[in-house]
Design an enzyme around this catalytic site. Structure first.
Site, short mmCIF file in Angstrom:
data_model
loop_
_atom_site.label_atom_id
_atom_site.label_comp_id
_atom_site.label_asym_id
_atom_site.label_seq_id
_atom_site.Cartn_x
_atom_site.Cartn_y
_atom_site.Cartn_z
N TYR A 137 0.85 -1.19 0.00
CA TYR A 137 0.00 0.00 0.00
C TYR A 137 0.89 1.25 0.00
O TYR A 137 1.79 1.39 0.83
CB TYR A 137 -0.92 0.03 1.23
CG TYR A 137 -1.96 1.12 1.13
CD1 TYR A 137 -3.23 0.85 0.64
CD2 TYR A 137 -1.66 2.44 1.47
CE1 TYR A 137 -4.18 1.86 0.51
CE2 TYR A 137 -2.60 3.45 1.33
CZ TYR A 137 -3.86 3.15 0.85
OH TYR A 137 -4.79 4.15 0.70
N GLN A 198 -10.92 0.04 0.92
CA GLN A 198 -11.35 -0.83 -0.18
C GLN A 198 -10.15 -1.52 -0.84
O GLN A 198 -10.25 -2.68 -1.28
CB GLN A 198 -12.16 -0.06 -1.22
CG GLN A 198 -11.45 1.08 -1.90
CD GLN A 198 -11.57 2.40 -1.16
OE1 GLN A 198 -11.84 2.43 0.04
NE2 GLN A 198 -11.38 3.50 -1.88
N ASN A 221 -3.61 5.96 6.08
CA ASN A 221 -4.34 6.77 7.06
C ASN A 221 -5.10 5.88 8.02
O ASN A 221 -4.97 4.65 8.03
CB ASN A 221 -5.26 7.77 6.35
CG ASN A 221 -6.33 7.07 5.52
OD1 ASN A 221 -6.63 5.89 5.70
ND2 ASN A 221 -6.92 7.81 4.59
N SER A 244 4.55 9.25 13.11
CA SER A 244 6.01 9.20 13.09
C SER A 244 6.60 9.91 14.30
O SER A 244 6.00 10.85 14.84
CB SER A 244 6.53 9.84 11.80
OG SER A 244 7.90 9.57 11.62
N GLN A 266 10.42 15.46 11.56
CA GLN A 266 9.32 14.56 11.90
C GLN A 266 8.01 15.32 12.05
O GLN A 266 6.95 14.85 11.62
CB GLN A 266 9.62 13.81 13.21
CG GLN A 266 10.70 12.76 13.05
CD GLN A 266 10.40 11.80 11.92
OE1 GLN A 266 9.43 11.05 11.96
NE2 GLN A 266 11.22 11.82 10.89
N HIS A 269 5.57 15.78 9.08
CA HIS A 269 4.77 14.68 8.52
C HIS A 269 3.28 14.94 8.69
O HIS A 269 2.51 14.88 7.74
CB HIS A 269 5.14 13.36 9.20
CG HIS A 269 6.32 12.68 8.58
ND1 HIS A 269 6.28 12.13 7.32
CD2 HIS A 269 7.57 12.45 9.05
CE1 HIS A 269 7.46 11.60 7.04
NE2 HIS A 269 8.26 11.79 8.07
N GLU A 334 10.66 5.46 17.64
CA GLU A 334 10.82 4.98 16.27
C GLU A 334 12.20 5.36 15.74
O GLU A 334 12.95 4.50 15.26
CB GLU A 334 9.73 5.59 15.39
CG GLU A 334 9.84 5.22 13.92
CD GLU A 334 8.86 5.99 13.05
OE1 GLU A 334 8.64 5.56 11.90
OE2 GLU A 334 8.32 7.03 13.49
N HIS A 335 12.55 6.64 15.83
CA HIS A 335 13.86 7.14 15.40
C HIS A 335 14.57 7.71 16.62
O HIS A 335 14.01 8.55 17.32
CB HIS A 335 13.74 8.25 14.36
CG HIS A 335 12.92 7.89 13.15
ND1 HIS A 335 11.59 8.28 13.02
CD2 HIS A 335 13.24 7.20 12.04
CE1 HIS A 335 11.14 7.83 11.85
NE2 HIS A 335 12.11 7.16 11.24
N ASP A 368 15.64 8.07 6.18
CA ASP A 368 14.34 8.04 5.51
C ASP A 368 14.47 7.73 4.03
O ASP A 368 13.56 7.16 3.42
CB ASP A 368 13.63 9.39 5.67
CG ASP A 368 12.65 9.39 6.82
OD1 ASP A 368 12.47 8.34 7.45
OD2 ASP A 368 12.08 10.46 7.09
N GLU A 422 -0.51 -36.47 28.97
CA GLU A 422 -1.54 -35.53 28.54
C GLU A 422 -2.82 -36.23 28.13
O GLU A 422 -3.73 -35.59 27.58
CB GLU A 422 -1.00 -34.68 27.37
CG GLU A 422 0.17 -33.79 27.76
CD GLU A 422 0.70 -32.94 26.61
OE1 GLU A 422 0.21 -33.13 25.47
OE2 GLU A 422 1.57 -32.08 26.85
N HIS A 427 -1.61 -40.24 20.17
CA HIS A 427 -0.26 -39.74 19.99
C HIS A 427 0.76 -40.77 20.48
O HIS A 427 1.76 -41.06 19.81
CB HIS A 427 -0.06 -38.44 20.79
CG HIS A 427 -0.61 -37.21 20.15
ND1 HIS A 427 -1.95 -37.00 19.99
CD2 HIS A 427 0.02 -36.12 19.64
CE1 HIS A 427 -2.14 -35.82 19.43
NE2 HIS A 427 -0.97 -35.27 19.20
#
Length: 441
Positions: A137, A198, A221, A244, A266, A269, A334-335, A368, A422, A427
């Site tokens: 995506y 979708q 998003n 981010s 950052q 963004h 994250e960073h 990045d 068990e 088995h």
């Protein structure tokens, strides 16, 4: 001091209520908006029932695409190759250089199958197999990210994925040439001009046009993130990413303008992005605050940066660099930039971070785009248990067990005891048959 004292908050780790302030600063309500959840559920249900018809209708409705039939939603690969040929030479060179570095880095992550033999001839091992088909995506709303195409597609190709399907919305029919060019460079196999929940549904369920995939990667998003969460289990996912983040630890000796711009990198963004600076030098925090106030009016995305810094940014004073590292591990960013004289001295104590940028001359922005390591990283504290996207995310591991008669007879003794413990007698008996077989050999 800044002329706008409320531009970014100031915190001190020795304040009595610091823990509460930090928790409030870091809190992020993930994909839980009930209105969004309901809308996504309806979209996915329609995709499952109606397939291509629902995909076409939603693309017309949400993206304003005037497609007459669903086949028009596929972008020919020749169109991607044309984009690569037509973009400015400098842009093509930058994409190709970044792609080369990303590919070289990720080739080091490729896993190999392995086996070993025991004394009785039993062979154990692991078989590494790439996934057959992966969906990528690529956002197409507020901004478009050709770098994300490279970062997601190239590791999949290095892993040996058989077919890579890219989906990306084209609002009112607009196609980003750099995104298409990046798809050509990365070796994407099919491209569809669809987005939103979708598109996730089409990849997860499959339609007559869009083939069903084994895993879906790539950011989106809140509708995309919600859809990914709802189809998880039917397909694999990279992660459910939050906004981010950047956390900078600085000893106070880096140019304050550099640090301010790293925070901006950052914050620009979106309004929910998070930028935090931690330093034991109070005067340096003052200087960075002054740099922020001075540089912000000239920033192209100044309103987004302003809102981000005010809502989720912070300059935090601590007692020492060691305390800064401990606080960073609590945040699990994250960073993480270690903008200090000796970053290698701090590195052994860093336990939780998506990517670590070492020294004053290694801004997060290089990671990045073109340093080589992946920029798809865990957010919202998930670096405590998650890792950057890599080749290993596109490969599966199968265990190999090949018992010799003697090995089976010996293992069966242990298996029989455990199985009967068990109360799983079938088995036990299945294993015991091999005890007799091994004895007969």
């Amino acid at each position: 001091m800044s002329a706008e004292p409320l531009l970014i908050r100031r915190l001190s780790a020795d304040e009595p209520d610091f823990d509460g302030q930090l928790a409030k600063l870091l809190s992020w309500d993930e994909v839980s908006n009930p209105t969004v959840v309901s809308a996504v559920t309806d979209i996915l249900s329609a995709l499952r029932r109606e397939g291509d018809e629902a995909l076409l209708n939603y693309t017309r409705q949400f993206d304003g695409v005037a497609a007459q039939n669903v086949a028009e939603l596929e972008v020919p690969l020749e169109r991607c190759r044309q984009a690569l040929a037509n973009i400015p030479a400098a842009s093509r060179q930058a994409l190709e250089e970044a792609a080369t570095r990303i590919r070289q880095y990720h080739e080091h992550q490729r896993q190999q199958s392995w086996q070993y033999a025991e004394a009785d001839g039993t062979v154990l091992g692991q078989k590494i197999t790439p996934m057959d088909r992966v969906g990528l995506y690529v956002p197409g709303g507020k901004a478009t990210y050709p770098s994300s195409v490279l970062m997601n597609a190239i590791p999949a190709k290095v892993a040996g994925v058989g077919e890579l399907i890219m989906v990306s919305p084209t609002p009112r029919g607009f196609m980003n040439e750099m995104v298409l060019a990046a798809a050509a460079i990365a070796g994407v196999d099919r491209v569809f001009a669809v987005g939103g929940a979708q598109a996730i549904g089409a990849l997860a369920f499959g339609t007559q046009l869009v083939p069903r995939v084994d895993k879906i990667v790539g950011p989106g998003n809140i509708y995309v993130a919600t859809a990914k969460r709802q189809v998880f289990g039917l397909v694999g996912l990279d992660m459910i990413a939050g906004p981010s983040e950047i956390l900078v630890i600085c000893d106070g000796q880096t140019d304050p303008d550099w640090i301010a711009m790293d925070l901006f990198s950052q914050a620009e963004h979106d309004e929910d992005a998070q930028s935090i600076l931690i330093s034991p030098d109070s005067a340096f925090l003052d200087q960075v605050e002054e740099s922020i106030a001075r540089l912000l009016p000239d920033a192209d995305r100044q309103e987004i940066i302003r809102q981000s810094l005010k809502a989720r940014g912070a300059l935090i004073e601590v007692g020492s660099l060691q305390e800064a590292v401990a606080l960073s591990n609590r945040i699990a960013p994250e960073h993480l930039e270690l903008s200090v004289a000796d970053p290698d001295a701090l590195l052994p104590d860093i336990r939780h971070a998506g990517a670590i940028f070492m020294g004053r001359h290694t801004p997060e922005a290089l990671g990045d785009y073109c340093a080589g390591p992946n920029h798809v990283l865990p957010t919202s504290g998930t670096a405590r248990f998650s890792s950057p996207l890599g080749v290993y995310d596109f490969q599966k591991r199968s265990s190999i067990i090949h018992c010799s008669p003697a090995g089976a007879a010996e293992l069966a003794k242990t298996a029989s005891v455990l199985a009967r413990g068990e109360s799983l007698t079938a088995h036990a008996i299945s294993a015991e048959y091999r005890m007799k077989g091994g004895a007969d050999e």
